[in-house]
Scaffold this active site. Structure first.
Site, PDB file in Angstrom:
ATOM      1  N   THR A  10       1.016  -1.159  -0.008  1.00 19.83           N
ATOM      2  CA  THR A  10       0.052   0.231   0.473  1.00 19.83           C
ATOM      3  C   THR A  10       1.117   2.051  -0.235  1.00 19.83           C
ATOM      4  O   THR A  10       2.038   0.937   0.310  1.00 19.83           O
ATOM      5  CB  THR A  10      -0.572   0.073   1.489  1.00 19.83           C
ATOM      6  OG1 THR A  10      -0.400  -0.173   2.599  1.00 19.83           O
ATOM      7  CG2 THR A  10      -1.694  -0.970   1.145  1.00 19.83           C
ATOM      8  N   SER A  11       0.287   2.585  -0.909  1.00 23.40           N
ATOM      9  CA  SER A  11       0.608   3.347  -0.270  1.00 23.40           C
ATOM     10  C   SER A  11       1.569   4.603   0.557  1.00 23.40           C
ATOM     11  O   SER A  11       2.606   4.972   1.194  1.00 23.40           O
ATOM     12  CB  SER A  11       0.916   4.269  -1.775  1.00 23.40           C
ATOM     13  OG  SER A  11       0.543   4.356  -2.514  1.00 23.40           O
TER      14      SER A  11
END
Length: 183
Positions: A10-11
């Site tokens: 995930t970012s």
């Protein structure tokens, strides 16, 4: 013995539910080794590199979605070539895609070509729209974010905050802070 390896990303650290969902899906898909990180796709992804180094001939790399793996079509091409060179297949769960077969590899290449075409068309339309707006006198460009906060930058500097602290506090780059103080 071949390994089924999962990669989750995930970012940001805030994306807890999405991250947990990826890990759950990868485990359900039979991954016996997981590499995971929470970092922007444009940042240095150390766990992806470690994962790619770990993979051996006959292994399968599984991701839940294509955008969790590749930044763009060019990056996807590089990753697929690297996997193919090592004799590793790629599975993308949400697409039901598996490159262990010639058909899966063909579909992945076609999808990459279509995505690249769509991106180029979008950029072309964007350039045309900007050119039209400039002719009509409606295009002003992006407003300089730092200059809108120039007074706040100067106020914080007057309070004794260092430039790096000002940048962090206002979400600006230090370079923008320097420009605001000069201007």
């Amino acid at each position: 013995m071949t390994a089924i390896v999962g990669y989750a990303r995930t970012s940001t650290l805030d994306q807890v539910a999405g991250f947990e969902a990826q890990l759950r899906e990868l485990t359900q898909a039979g991954c016996n080794k997981l590499f995971q990180e929470q970092v922007s796709s444009v940042g240095k992804r150390q766990q992806l590199e470690t994962c790619l180094d770990y993979l051996r001939e006959g292994d399968t790399l599984i991701v839940t979605k294509l955008d969790r793996l590749a930044r763009n079509v060019g990056h996807l091409g590089q990753l697929v070539a690297r996997l193919k060179e090592k004799g590793v297949s790629l599975r993308i769960l949400d697409l039901g895609l598996d490159t262990s077969s010639p058909t899966g590899e063909l579909i992945l290449n076609m999808m990459g070509a279509v995505a690249q075409f769509e991106r180029q068309m979008m950029l072309e339309r964007q350039r045309e729209g900007i050119a039209r707006a400039k002719v009509d006198g409606k295009y002003k460009g992006r407003a300089p974010t730092a200059m809108r906060q120039a007074q706040r930058v100067k106020d914080l500097a007057a309070e004794g905050l260092r430039r790096s602290e000002i940048a962090q506090h206002l979400g600006l780059s230090e370079r923008s802070v320097y420009r605001a103080l000069r201007g």
